[in-house]
Design a protein around this motif. Structure first.
Motif, PDB file in Angstrom:
ATOM      1  N   LEU A 117       0.824  -1.207   0.000  1.00  0.00           N
ATOM      2  CA  LEU A 117       0.000   0.000   0.000  1.00  0.00           C
ATOM      3  C   LEU A 117       0.860   1.260   0.000  1.00  0.00           C
ATOM      4  O   LEU A 117       0.587   2.208  -0.737  1.00  0.00           O
ATOM      5  CB  LEU A 117      -0.937   0.012   1.214  1.00  0.00           C
ATOM      6  CG  LEU A 117      -2.019  -1.063   1.243  1.00  0.00           C
ATOM      7  CD1 LEU A 117      -2.779  -1.000   2.558  1.00  0.00           C
ATOM      8  CD2 LEU A 117      -2.947  -0.950   0.064  1.00  0.00           C
ATOM      9  N   GLU A 122      -1.235   4.089  -1.376  1.00  0.00           N
ATOM     10  CA  GLU A 122      -2.604   3.712  -1.042  1.00  0.00           C
ATOM     11  C   GLU A 122      -2.768   3.379   0.437  1.00  0.00           C
ATOM     12  O   GLU A 122      -3.764   2.782   0.831  1.00  0.00           O
ATOM     13  CB  GLU A 122      -3.032   2.506  -1.895  1.00  0.00           C
ATOM     14  CG  GLU A 122      -3.055   2.810  -3.391  1.00  0.00           C
ATOM     15  CD  GLU A 122      -3.413   1.598  -4.249  1.00  0.00           C
ATOM     16  OE1 GLU A 122      -3.484   0.470  -3.742  1.00  0.00           O
ATOM     17  OE2 GLU A 122      -3.607   1.801  -5.455  1.00  0.00           O
ATOM     18  N   GLU A 123      -1.804   3.791   1.274  1.00  0.00           N
ATOM     19  CA  GLU A 123      -1.852   3.417   2.681  1.00  0.00           C
ATOM     20  C   GLU A 123      -3.055   3.980   3.415  1.00  0.00           C
ATOM     21  O   GLU A 123      -3.466   3.439   4.435  1.00  0.00           O
ATOM     22  CB  GLU A 123      -0.556   3.787   3.411  1.00  0.00           C
ATOM     23  CG  GLU A 123      -0.225   5.264   3.389  1.00  0.00           C
ATOM     24  CD  GLU A 123       0.681   5.671   2.239  1.00  0.00           C
ATOM     25  OE1 GLU A 123       0.636   5.055   1.159  1.00  0.00           O
ATOM     26  OE2 GLU A 123       1.430   6.635   2.418  1.00  0.00           O
ATOM     27  N   ALA A 125      -5.989   4.098   2.053  1.00  0.00           N
ATOM     28  CA  ALA A 125      -7.174   3.513   1.433  1.00  0.00           C
ATOM     29  C   ALA A 125      -7.880   2.560   2.399  1.00  0.00           C
ATOM     30  O   ALA A 125      -7.256   1.980   3.282  1.00  0.00           O
ATOM     31  CB  ALA A 125      -6.775   2.746   0.171  1.00  0.00           C
ATOM     32  N   ASP A 129     -10.285  -0.635  -1.043  1.00  0.00           N
ATOM     33  CA  ASP A 129      -9.946   0.353  -2.057  1.00  0.00           C
ATOM     34  C   ASP A 129      -8.436   0.524  -2.222  1.00  0.00           C
ATOM     35  O   ASP A 129      -7.882   1.514  -1.797  1.00  0.00           O
ATOM     36  CB  ASP A 129     -10.592   1.696  -1.674  1.00  0.00           C
ATOM     37  CG  ASP A 129     -10.421   2.748  -2.759  1.00  0.00           C
ATOM     38  OD1 ASP A 129     -10.297   2.365  -3.934  1.00  0.00           O
ATOM     39  OD2 ASP A 129     -10.384   3.943  -2.421  1.00  0.00           O
ATOM     40  N   HIS A 130      -7.806  -0.441  -2.829  1.00  0.00           N
ATOM     41  CA  HIS A 130      -6.385  -0.317  -3.159  1.00  0.00           C
ATOM     42  C   HIS A 130      -6.073  -1.207  -4.360  1.00  0.00           C
ATOM     43  O   HIS A 130      -5.375  -2.206  -4.255  1.00  0.00           O
ATOM     44  CB  HIS A 130      -5.475  -0.603  -1.967  1.00  0.00           C
ATOM     45  CG  HIS A 130      -5.941  -1.707  -1.082  1.00  0.00           C
ATOM     46  ND1 HIS A 130      -5.796  -3.026  -1.397  1.00  0.00           N
ATOM     47  CD2 HIS A 130      -6.552  -1.669   0.114  1.00  0.00           C
ATOM     48  CE1 HIS A 130      -6.285  -3.768  -0.441  1.00  0.00           C
ATOM     49  NE2 HIS A 130      -6.756  -2.974   0.489  1.00  0.00           N
ATOM     50  N   ARG A 132      -4.205  -0.879  -7.167  1.00  0.00           N
ATOM     51  CA  ARG A 132      -2.848  -1.061  -7.694  1.00  0.00           C
ATOM     52  C   ARG A 132      -2.045  -2.016  -6.814  1.00  0.00           C
ATOM     53  O   ARG A 132      -1.295  -2.850  -7.314  1.00  0.00           O
ATOM     54  CB  ARG A 132      -2.143   0.281  -7.844  1.00  0.00           C
ATOM     55  CG  ARG A 132      -2.792   1.120  -8.967  1.00  0.00           C
ATOM     56  CD  ARG A 132      -2.004   2.349  -9.319  1.00  0.00           C
ATOM     57  NE  ARG A 132      -0.751   1.974  -9.962  1.00  0.00           N
ATOM     58  CZ  ARG A 132       0.399   2.637  -9.793  1.00  0.00           C
ATOM     59  NH1 ARG A 132       0.456   3.702  -9.034  1.00  0.00           N
ATOM     60  NH2 ARG A 132       1.486   2.244 -10.399  1.00  0.00           N
ATOM     61  N   ALA A 133      -2.194  -1.899  -5.503  1.00  0.00           N
ATOM     62  CA  ALA A 133      -1.487  -2.814  -4.599  1.00  0.00           C
ATOM     63  C   ALA A 133      -1.993  -4.245  -4.799  1.00  0.00           C
ATOM     64  O   ALA A 133      -1.204  -5.196  -4.828  1.00  0.00           O
ATOM     65  CB  ALA A 133      -1.662  -2.375  -3.151  1.00  0.00           C
ATOM     66  N   ARG A 134      -3.287  -4.410  -4.948  1.00  0.00           N
ATOM     67  CA  ARG A 134      -3.849  -5.749  -5.193  1.00  0.00           C
ATOM     68  C   ARG A 134      -3.353  -6.306  -6.528  1.00  0.00           C
ATOM     69  O   ARG A 134      -3.043  -7.500  -6.621  1.00  0.00           O
ATOM     70  CB  ARG A 134      -5.372  -5.717  -5.178  1.00  0.00           C
ATOM     71  CG  ARG A 134      -5.954  -5.610  -3.797  1.00  0.00           C
ATOM     72  CD  ARG A 134      -7.457  -5.881  -3.838  1.00  0.00           C
ATOM     73  NE  ARG A 134      -8.069  -5.551  -2.581  1.00  0.00           N
ATOM     74  CZ  ARG A 134      -8.102  -6.352  -1.528  1.00  0.00           C
ATOM     75  NH1 ARG A 134      -7.526  -7.524  -1.574  1.00  0.00           N
ATOM     76  NH2 ARG A 134      -8.693  -5.974  -0.417  1.00  0.00           N
TER      77      ARG A 134
END
Length: 171
Positions: A117, A122-123, A125, A129-130, A132-134
């Motif tokens: 994240l 996206e920390e 998020a 709701d993240h 790109r990290a997923r």
């Protein structure tokens, strides 16, 4: 956590890597520890508790590796790959099949995800709701799972595939 439980988890990792997922369980661990299977239940509520204790360890190990990596997609990919290849059976246990999050050590999974994240900003998020990290996590999982399963044709430049993944996610 007691020292005996930690010792059993250390031993369980060795047994898991030696026996594989199909040969691993309470009985295999008890044999390796030189004790009767009921003695394992003094430290773990059952097989699922033992497995999730190992999964929690893996998440924390991944979190430490990702936290130590440089803040780049290439470093994330390299750290993820290294952790998976260092203990492929533990990786399979941690990432294949259903996960009962209620049996995990509190915060273990989130600690591993937190590094990804941060990498994507996206920390803040919510848990849902993240994207790109997923995506990074899923892509790294797919690539290393195929590598562990030896599913690439002979001569495949896997390092090039990992570089391509990092380049695609960096863009």
């Amino acid at each position: 956590m007691t020292a005996r439980r930690e010792h059993l988890l250390d031993l369980a990792e060795l047994v898991l890597e030696r026996e594989g997922l199909d040969g691993f369980g309470v009985h295999a661990l008890a044999r390796a520890a030189g004790i009767k299977p009921p003695s394992i239940y003094k430290h773990f509520a059952g097989a699922a508790d033992l497995q999730h204790a190992l999964i929690s360890r893996w998440f924390r190990r991944l979190a430490a590796a990702l936290d130590a990596a440089e803040s780049s997609i290439a470093s994330f990919a390299a750290a993820y790959r290294a952790i998976a290849l260092a203990a492929p059976q533990l990786y399979r246990l941690a990432t294949y099949g259903p996960l009962d999050r209620a049996l995990l050590d509190p915060g273990a999974e989130r600690a591993a995800l937190a590094a990804a994240l941060r990498l994507f900003g996206e920390e803040e998020a919510s848990d849902e709701d993240h994207p790109r990290a997923r995506l990074a996590w899923a892509a790294a999982h797919g690539l290393v799972s195929l590598e562990i399963a030896d599913r690439f044709p002979p001569g495949t430049d896997l390092d090039a595939a990992w570089r391509a993944l990092a380049a695609a996610l960096s863009g």
